[in-house]
Design a protein around this motif. Sequence first.
Motif, PDB file in Angstrom:
ATOM      1  N   ASP A   1     -32.057  41.040 -39.628  1.00 27.41           N
ATOM      2  CA  ASP A   1     -33.158  41.491 -40.492  1.00 27.41           C
ATOM      3  C   ASP A   1     -32.745  42.597 -41.465  1.00 27.41           C
ATOM      4  O   ASP A   1     -33.554  43.102 -42.234  1.00 27.41           O
ATOM      5  N   GLY A   2     -31.452  42.979 -41.434  1.00 33.08           N
ATOM      6  CA  GLY A   2     -30.964  43.956 -42.395  1.00 33.08           C
ATOM      7  C   GLY A   2     -31.078  45.401 -41.956  1.00 33.08           C
ATOM      8  O   GLY A   2     -30.719  46.306 -42.708  1.00 33.08           O
ATOM      9  N   THR A   3     -31.573  45.642 -40.741  1.00 33.76           N
ATOM     10  CA  THR A   3     -31.612  47.015 -40.242  1.00 33.76           C
ATOM     11  C   THR A   3     -30.202  47.586 -40.205  1.00 33.76           C
ATOM     12  O   THR A   3     -29.979  48.753 -40.531  1.00 33.76           O
ATOM     13  N   TYR A   4     -29.244  46.753 -39.805  1.00 36.37           N
ATOM     14  CA  TYR A   4     -27.826  47.100 -39.841  1.00 36.37           C
ATOM     15  C   TYR A   4     -27.154  46.167 -40.837  1.00 36.37           C
ATOM     16  O   TYR A   4     -26.758  45.062 -40.498  1.00 36.37           O
ATOM     17  N   PRO A   5     -27.047  46.577 -42.099  1.00 39.43           N
ATOM     18  CA  PRO A   5     -26.424  45.716 -43.113  1.00 39.43           C
ATOM     19  C   PRO A   5     -24.915  45.577 -42.890  1.00 39.43           C
ATOM     20  O   PRO A   5     -24.316  46.358 -42.149  1.00 39.43           O
ATOM     21  N   PRO A   6     -24.297  44.600 -43.544  1.00 38.73           N
ATOM     22  CA  PRO A   6     -22.845  44.422 -43.431  1.00 38.73           C
ATOM     23  C   PRO A   6     -22.099  45.721 -43.741  1.00 38.73           C
ATOM     24  O   PRO A   6     -22.489  46.492 -44.614  1.00 38.73           O
ATOM     25  N   ARG A   7     -21.028  45.940 -42.998  1.00 37.45           N
ATOM     26  CA  ARG A   7     -20.124  47.082 -43.134  1.00 37.45           C
ATOM     27  C   ARG A   7     -20.721  48.407 -42.680  1.00 37.45           C
ATOM     28  O   ARG A   7     -20.119  49.452 -42.881  1.00 37.45           O
ATOM     29  N   THR A   8     -21.920  48.378 -42.061  1.00 31.99           N
ATOM     30  CA  THR A   8     -22.479  49.621 -41.536  1.00 31.99           C
ATOM     31  C   THR A   8     -22.240  49.684 -40.034  1.00 31.99           C
ATOM     32  O   THR A   8     -22.049  48.669 -39.373  1.00 31.99           O
ATOM     33  N   ARG A   9     -22.261  50.883 -39.526  1.00 33.08           N
ATOM     34  CA  ARG A   9     -21.993  51.110 -38.111  1.00 33.08           C
ATOM     35  C   ARG A   9     -23.176  50.635 -37.265  1.00 33.08           C
ATOM     36  O   ARG A   9     -24.333  50.833 -37.637  1.00 33.08           O
ATOM     37  N   VAL A  10     -22.860  50.002 -36.150  1.00 33.89           N
ATOM     38  CA  VAL A  10     -23.876  49.650 -35.154  1.00 33.89           C
ATOM     39  C   VAL A  10     -23.849  50.727 -34.074  1.00 33.89           C
ATOM     40  O   VAL A  10     -22.889  51.498 -33.990  1.00 33.89           O
ATOM     41  N   PRO A  11     -24.883  50.807 -33.251  1.00 37.29           N
ATOM     42  CA  PRO A  11     -24.891  51.849 -32.222  1.00 37.29           C
ATOM     43  C   PRO A  11     -23.659  51.763 -31.312  1.00 37.29           C
ATOM     44  O   PRO A  11     -23.211  50.674 -30.952  1.00 37.29           O
ATOM     45  N   SER A  12     -23.148  52.932 -30.964  1.00 35.20           N
ATOM     46  CA  SER A  12     -22.006  53.004 -30.053  1.00 35.20           C
ATOM     47  C   SER A  12     -22.464  52.639 -28.644  1.00 35.20           C
ATOM     48  O   SER A  12     -23.666  52.541 -28.357  1.00 35.20           O
ATOM     49  N   VAL A  13     -21.505  52.471 -27.756  1.00 36.66           N
ATOM     50  CA  VAL A  13     -21.823  52.196 -26.356  1.00 36.66           C
ATOM     51  C   VAL A  13     -22.720  53.312 -25.815  1.00 36.66           C
ATOM     52  O   VAL A  13     -23.732  53.040 -25.160  1.00 36.66           O
ATOM     53  N   GLN A  14     -22.389  54.564 -26.122  1.00 30.18           N
ATOM     54  CA  GLN A  14     -23.189  55.686 -25.628  1.00 30.18           C
ATOM     55  C   GLN A  14     -24.608  55.664 -26.204  1.00 30.18           C
ATOM     56  O   GLN A  14     -25.572  55.983 -25.503  1.00 30.18           O
ATOM     57  N   GLN A  15     -24.744  55.289 -27.465  1.00 30.45           N
ATOM     58  CA  GLN A  15     -26.077  55.212 -28.074  1.00 30.45           C
ATOM     59  C   GLN A  15     -26.894  54.073 -27.457  1.00 30.45           C
ATOM     60  O   GLN A  15     -28.107  54.212 -27.265  1.00 30.45           O
ATOM     61  N   ILE A  16     -26.229  52.960 -27.145  1.00 33.31           N
ATOM     62  CA  ILE A  16     -26.922  51.841 -26.499  1.00 33.31           C
ATOM     63  C   ILE A  16     -27.397  52.257 -25.103  1.00 33.31           C
ATOM     64  O   ILE A  16     -28.532  51.962 -24.707  1.00 33.31           O
TER      65      ILE A  16
END
Length: 85
Positions: free
Chosen positions: A23-38
């Motif tokens: 849905d574009g909340t995390y667009p291409p080339r942007t960081r996704v949540p780290s393991v610690q954030q998850i």
Amino acid sequence: MQFVPDIPRWRQVAEVIRSRIEDGTYPPRTRVPSVQQIIAEFGIATATAQKVHKGLRTEGLIHTEPGLGSFVTEQSATPSAPDKG
């Protein structure tokens, strides 16, 4: 998040992240949540959060750059029918 008992938690969390990528909340080339954030967001164990990242990498949705984090993979556009004209 309310977890469904018959589906592994890592799959349920991966589905949430996958939906955010789509849905574009995390667009291409942007960081996704780290393991610690998850872990913090979903209240799951470290090994479970690591499975989330591994599953998304296997699907080709994210890639991990050591020391930098995990990022949304640049997705190729869906091929369209060739123009006839």
